[in-house]
Structures are given as C-alpha cells and as structure tokens.
Design an enzyme around this catalytic site. Structure first.
Site, PDB file in Angstrom:
ATOM      1  N   ARG A  23      -1.071  36.675  15.947  1.00 23.33           N
ATOM      2  CA  ARG A  23      -1.105  35.632  17.781  1.00 23.33           C
ATOM      3  C   ARG A  23       0.409  35.975  17.909  1.00 23.33           C
ATOM      4  O   ARG A  23       1.571  36.158  17.577  1.00 23.33           O
ATOM      5  CB  ARG A  23      -0.846  35.009  17.223  1.00 23.33           C
ATOM      6  N   GLY A  24       0.616  36.802  18.890  1.00 23.87           N
ATOM      7  CA  GLY A  24       1.581  37.313  19.908  1.00 23.87           C
ATOM      8  C   GLY A  24       2.307  36.541  20.496  1.00 23.87           C
ATOM      9  O   GLY A  24       3.439  36.252  20.664  1.00 23.87           O
ATOM     10  N   ASP A  26       3.279  33.951  19.536  1.00 23.31           N
ATOM     11  CA  ASP A  26       3.949  32.656  18.202  1.00 23.31           C
ATOM     12  C   ASP A  26       4.904  33.891  17.757  1.00 23.31           C
ATOM     13  O   ASP A  26       6.219  33.596  17.265  1.00 23.31           O
ATOM     14  CB  ASP A  26       3.081  32.616  17.143  1.00 23.31           C
ATOM     15  N   THR A  27       4.546  35.412  17.746  1.00 24.00           N
ATOM     16  CA  THR A  27       5.441  35.809  17.133  1.00 24.00           C
ATOM     17  C   THR A  27       5.616  37.497  17.356  1.00 24.00           C
ATOM     18  O   THR A  27       6.533  38.004  16.959  1.00 24.00           O
ATOM     19  CB  THR A  27       5.162  36.210  15.733  1.00 24.00           C
ATOM     20  N   ARG A  28       5.175  38.317  18.583  1.00 25.31           N
ATOM     21  CA  ARG A  28       5.509  39.416  19.114  1.00 25.31           C
ATOM     22  C   ARG A  28       7.038  39.554  18.720  1.00 25.31           C
ATOM     23  O   ARG A  28       7.189  40.638  18.955  1.00 25.31           O
ATOM     24  CB  ARG A  28       4.336  39.788  20.498  1.00 25.31           C
ATOM     25  N   GLY A  56      -8.580  38.758  25.769  1.00 27.68           N
ATOM     26  CA  GLY A  56      -9.872  38.569  26.244  1.00 27.68           C
ATOM     27  C   GLY A  56     -10.830  37.743  25.212  1.00 27.68           C
ATOM     28  O   GLY A  56     -10.393  37.025  24.121  1.00 27.68           O
ATOM     29  N   GLU A  90     -10.653  39.598  14.898  1.00 30.59           N
ATOM     30  CA  GLU A  90      -9.647  40.396  14.034  1.00 30.59           C
ATOM     31  C   GLU A  90     -10.193  40.060  12.640  1.00 30.59           C
ATOM     32  O   GLU A  90     -10.475  41.534  11.998  1.00 30.59           O
ATOM     33  CB  GLU A  90      -8.920  40.150  14.566  1.00 30.59           C
TER      34      GLU A  90
END
Length: 666
Positions: A23-24, A26-28, A56, A90
C-alpha cells in the site's frame, strides 16, 4: 491461468525474480524504498509499480502480466493495505498464480497477523466500506477476505520487535535463497564431481565474529574458480558487502589491480570512486571503508603476496564475521599468510570424469553407444582435470568415430594448446633453477623417493626446489614419492620439444625412444643435451653411432636400460653425475673418461672386466652397483672413493680380487 503458470515454472522463463505488493501511502517512501534498493543491490530483479500509476478500482493488465512473470511475491501487509481494492485484487491474483509452497512471503508491517487473518482491527473498518461499496458484487468481497485469511496463514515475517534494517536483511535473504538455490551462475556441467559441498560450506558459515582467511589451492584447471563461484553464490547473501574479483594475476601483470579495487569499492564510494587514483589510494580506501562492514571478498587466481596485500593484508581491514577467500596454485602463499582454513582441490574420480566429459561431448551424462571405449581414452588422457575434460569433450562434439580417432592421435602427438597454455602459467613464473628441477623430475625422476630425487638433483647442482614446486602444484609428494599429474608431465615434454621442434639433438633433455635413436644414429648431438633416459620394455640390440657422446659435453644424467649396442663408446662426457647403463657391452669404460663428478654408477649385467686404474679419483661417488656383471674380476681401489655408501656386487661370479682398502670405508 494455472496451466500458464506451470509452463512458466517448468521452463523458468521469469521476467522478474520477485513482485512487490504493498500500500503506497503506508510504505512507498519509507520501508518499501529501502527494501527495493537492497533487492536491486543484491542483483535480484524486482517489480515495483510506477508511483505515477495511481491506484484505480481495477488491477491493470500490465500488473497482472508482471505477477504471472514473477517467480516470487512479497506482500507487505500494512494498516491501510485492505482499504485498497487494487491491493486486494493484486493479492487475489498473486495467490492464484503462486499456488506452490514457499513462493509468497507475507510481511506484517505494523499490523497484527491475527487482524489480517480475521479482518479485524483496521481491516474491519476497511471491509465495512467495501461491503457498502460492492454490495452488488458481495462475492468479490468474500474472495478478498479469503485471500487475506490465506496469506495470513502462510509463514511470514513480523515487523514487531524487529528493526527495519534486520527485517529487510531477512527478506532479502529469503528471496536470495529461493532465487539462487540452484547456483544459476554455474552451468550444471561445471558442478560434476565437485567435492566442496555442504560440509565445507557449513564451516564457512559457522557463526563467528572472527575475520577468516581461506585458501583454495591446486593445479591449473582443477576447478578452483568454479568452487569459488559456487561459494560466492551460496553465502554472499549473509554479508553486507560481497565481491568476486576474477583473474587477479592477469590484472596484476597488466597493471590493472586498481580496476579490481574500484570494483570492490564502487558500491560503497559510488560517485566518489573517482578518488581511487591508483593502487595505493585503493588500498587506503579498502582499509578505511570496509573495517566496519561484514565482507565476503573472493580473490581469484592470486600468485603473489604483493597482490594479496593490495586488497587484504590484515584482518583489521574488515568488520566482524568477514571472510576473505583466495584461489591460488601456490600452497606457499596460503601458508605464508597463516590462513586458518585451507582446501586442496583434487582431480575427479573415473566416474565423475566420464560424466563431465560426456556432458560436453554428447550433452548427456553417459557416452552414446559405440563411443564408450574412445571416451575412456580421452578421460584417461585428461587424468581427472576438469578443464581438460571440458575442452576435450567440446572438441569431439557432434563428430563421428573416425574424427574421434584422429583427434586422439593428434592429442598423443601434441598436447591441446589451450590446456598447455593454462598449465604453463605456473612454469613460466619459476626461476631458472626451479625450471631445471621441474624438467629433470618430469623427464627422469618422476616416481622416485623424495630423498633419492633430492640427492640426484644436488649432484647435478640443482639445489632445493622440491617443496616449492609441490606448493605451486607442479609436483606431488604422496607417501614420500615425488610425482606429477600426467598432463603436467606432458606440458614439460612439450616445453623441451619447443626448444628445437625439428632437431632433438638441440634439446636439453631426451626421453622418447625415437628422439634418442635419431640423435645417436645420425650423430646430431650438441652441447645443449643435459640428460638422456631410454628404457626399453624388452631387451633390444641397437646400432648406434656412439661418437655422438663426444659432443654432449654438458651431459649430467645418462640412463640406458635394456639396450645392447653393437659399437663401443670411445668417449663418455666427464660432466656425467648419474650413469645407469644396464647390459653395457664393452669390457672397459673409455680410457679417457674422467669421472670426477660421478655420484652414482649403476651398470647391472654389464660385460665389464674392470672399471678404471688405481690413479682414477672419484671424490663424489656414493653408489656403485655392478650386480650380475659376470666378467668382473677385480674391484677398484676404494681409497679413491671416500664417499661410497652403496656397493652391490651380487652375481659377479668371476670376481677374484677385492681391494683391501674396502676396510677403510666409512
């Protein structure tokens, strides 16, 4: 989809080693950026989606394709992971594509695994929203719940009570172990018969804070580099810095050691690598930049201490737990640097040698029908040397039996050039004294006891050297017998042949029947000949022109066995140290022969009646064997032979006078 995955798995045509699901928000820009960097740094091809493709509602076909083409998946389950329908789609696809055990690694990042499994905590609120949003497609929400439960039940890693650096190390180690478990840098044919297996690997991985130096040594072409690469592939994941530096000797000879130093330092210095201006600067940066890091450094093909000192002179140049491995042909180098662990690489046994040859000659593990005996001829020639087996196997690949026979005939006449050049490297670096010792052993002394070899060499003014040549893997000393690999001996023969390819009389040593007969019949000897050894299997008569001996003024070693010559030698060189001439057909030694340098005289079964007159001085003679010389009537005056240690007169049935001076011998 499952069948497509199975086909990909069977052929191992992966575009990515690992797919990252996360999840971007949170962690990207934190945990994931560091993880991605370490995976890439470890040469693990990793798929991480483009941050510009903001999530999306539907998973893109490109991402779905990337999942299919990835060998492994890492799912980073963070507090907001379940709030993204994209992430949940995903995850569902990942689990569908990667049903085999151990190919999905869940990482519970700041979440409790039970919350993921039961969709409780922050996950409960996310699913309450999904059930409202997708009330027309509640089956999709159920699939997402099932996927989270399934992934939470897999063996994974939990960030709780674990610093991020350690967590990332464990993830990278897991991926590395999965991706590289079959040593992908090494073709399977190279691993045939390798004895450097789990036991030695465990020894290297034994947890310790010590810095360990390890030596892997053996003759050229025996497999040292292959083993070193195997070790690097197997254990490099356990180190902060790992580097395999190939061809150190070659780089040193080309003044390119600084390039290897830069290769080692570039991951640490990065753009500052330009500051490594020369070897001295490289050594300085190695000492200062690696002293607090756990390093695996492999220096391949080292042949001088000066090379080692540019990279790893002292243990305190490296951090705790570091391992420095060198491969070398020189055992002395291993001893000189007090390496705690030392492995000598031995040749392959018959079965392994045949398999390695077959893999290269037939692309199979066993010879094709009708080729077994021919294959064994090639294998016998190679003598367990992996490099030779691969070269010879490739040379006959897809050829018929007649071509195989022609190749074998050519091989017996002239060694394979690539094998010869590789083995000759060790010889070329010897000084002149050790070159002569090596050639003398190859031509005349192979298979003799070490003390006898040393005694003969000393008598020929060749001092020391045996131990040095053993350490350089040119000689062996098993059970106190001096020997050498058959291909090493072939190399020695070829070195001397190249002294004068067309005329044997211009060479330094002769031991092949046709060469010796050519010189002695055609009287083409020169002062370059230092030794001759001719042994026939059965007793033969020969018509030699013994005038040839008058030209051999530097002849030190003469062995003639099972040959009866028709002519009588009028001259023997005064330079002789060792004479072994069985069935000598003359009643006397040449009258002008002055054997002042003679150390050993063995003339069994000779026609000698006497040796020399009492005025002849033999200050160096230690061994006299005239056994079965049935015509011998008298011994010489022993006063002139003060160093005599061995006297054999067995079978001299006509001996009627032993000089009384024998009682004074010590």
């Amino acid at each position: 989809m499952a069948s497509g995955t199975q086909r990909a798995s069977a052929s191992h045509q992966w575009n990515y080693d690992v797919f990252l699901s996360f999840r971007g928000v949170d962690t990207r820009n934190s945990f994931l950026s560091h993880l991605y960097h370490e995976l890439q740094h470890s040469c693990i091809k990793t798929f991480m989606d483009d941050p510009e493709l903001e999530r999306g509602t539907t998973i893109s076909s490109e991402l779905f394709k990337a999942i299919q083409e990835s060998r492994l998946a890492i799912v980073v389950l963070s507090p907001n992971y379940a709030s993204s329908s994209w992430c949940l789609d995903e995850l569902t696809k990942i689990l569908q594509c990667m049903k085999s055990n151990g190919t999905v690694l869940p990482v519970f990042y700041n979440v409790d695994p039970s919350n993921v499994r039961k969709q409780s905590g922050s996950f409960a609120g996310a699913f309450a929203e999904h059930e409202k949003r997708f009330r027309e497609d509640i089956e999709k929400v159920k699939r997402w719940r099932a996927a989270l439960t399934e992934v939470a039940n897999l063996s994974g890693l939990d960030s709780k009570n674990e610093c991020e650096r350690k967590l990332i190390e464990k993830i990278v180690e897991w991926v590395w172990g999965k991706v590289h478990r079959t040593f992908k840098l090494l073709d399977s044919t190279e691993l045939v018969g390798i004895k450097f297996t789990r036991e030695q690997m465990d020894l290297l991985l034994d947890p310790t804070d010590d810095v360990r130096f390890v030596g892997i040594w053996g003759m050229g072409g025996i497999g040292k580099t292959t083993i070193a690469r195997l070790v690097h592939e197997s254990i490099s994941i356990h180190f902060e810095v790992s580097c395999f530096l190939a061809n150190v000797r070659e780089a040193s000879e080309g003044n390119r050691l600084v390039d290897l130093q830069k290769q080692l330092l570039s991951p640490i210095l990065k753009e500052k690598i330009t500051r490594v201006l020369n070897e001295d600067w490289g050594t300085y940066f190695i000492k200062t930049c690696l002293c607090n890091k756990k390093v695996l450094l492999i220096l391949d093909d080292v042949n001088a201490s000066s090379q080692l000192e540019k990279f790893a002179k002292e243990k305190d140049w490296f951090g705790k737990g570091s391992i420095i491995i060198i491969t070398t042909r020189d055992e002395r180098l291993v001893k000189k640097h007090d390496m705690e662990i030392s492995f000598k690489v031995e040749g392959l046994g018959d079965d392994d040698a045949l398999e390695l040859f077959s893999r290269n000659a037939f692309k199979k593990i066993y010879p094709e029908e009708g080729f077994l005996e021919l294959s064994r001829c090639f294998v016998n020639y190679a003598g367990g040397l992996p490099l030779a087996l691969k070269i010879l196997g490739c040379s006959v690949y897809k050829r018929d039996r007649d071509e195989w026979k022609n190749e074998l005939d050519k091989l017996r006449k002239n060694p394979e050039a690539e094998i010869f050049d590789l083995l000759k490297i060790s010889y070329d670096r010897l000084d002149e004294m050790n070159k002569n010792i090596f050639l003398d052993v190859a031509f005349f002394l192979k298979g003799k006891k070490k003390n006898k070899v040393i005694e003969i060499l000393d008598s020929c003014d060749r001092y020391g050297g045996i131990n040095a040549l053993v350490e350089k893997s040119l000689l062996t000393n098993d059970g106190n017998i001096v020997g050498m690999h058959d291909l090493i001996q072939e190399m020695a023969f070829e070195i001397v042949r190249k002294e004068s390819p067309g005329e044997p009389g211009e060479r330094s040593r002769l031991c092949h029947r046709n060469d010796i007969i050519h010189v002695l019949i055609n009287n083409t000897a020169t002062n370059k000949i230092q030794g001759i050894a001719l042994s026939m299997r059965e007793l033969e008569k020969a018509n030699w022109n013994c005038e040839a001996f008058s030209k051999m003024i530097n002849l030190k070693f003469l062995k003639v066995d099972n040959v009866i010559i028709s002519s009588i030698p009028r001259i023997l060189p005064n330079s002789l140290r060792i004479v072994k001439w069985n069935w000598y057909s003359s009643r006397y030694l040449p009258s002008n022969f002055q054997p002042n340098n003679l150390v050993s005289l063995e003339m069994q079964g000779s026609q000698l009646v006497r040796l020399w007159d009492e005025r002849t001085d033999l200050p160096n003679l230690k061994c006299m064997d005239l056994s079965w010389s049935r015509n011998l009537a008298t011994t010489p005056n022993f006063t002139s032979i003060p160093k005599l240690q061995v006297l054999n007169l067995k079978g001299c049935e006509n001996l009627v006078q032993i000089h009384p001076s024998i009682v004074f011998l010590k």
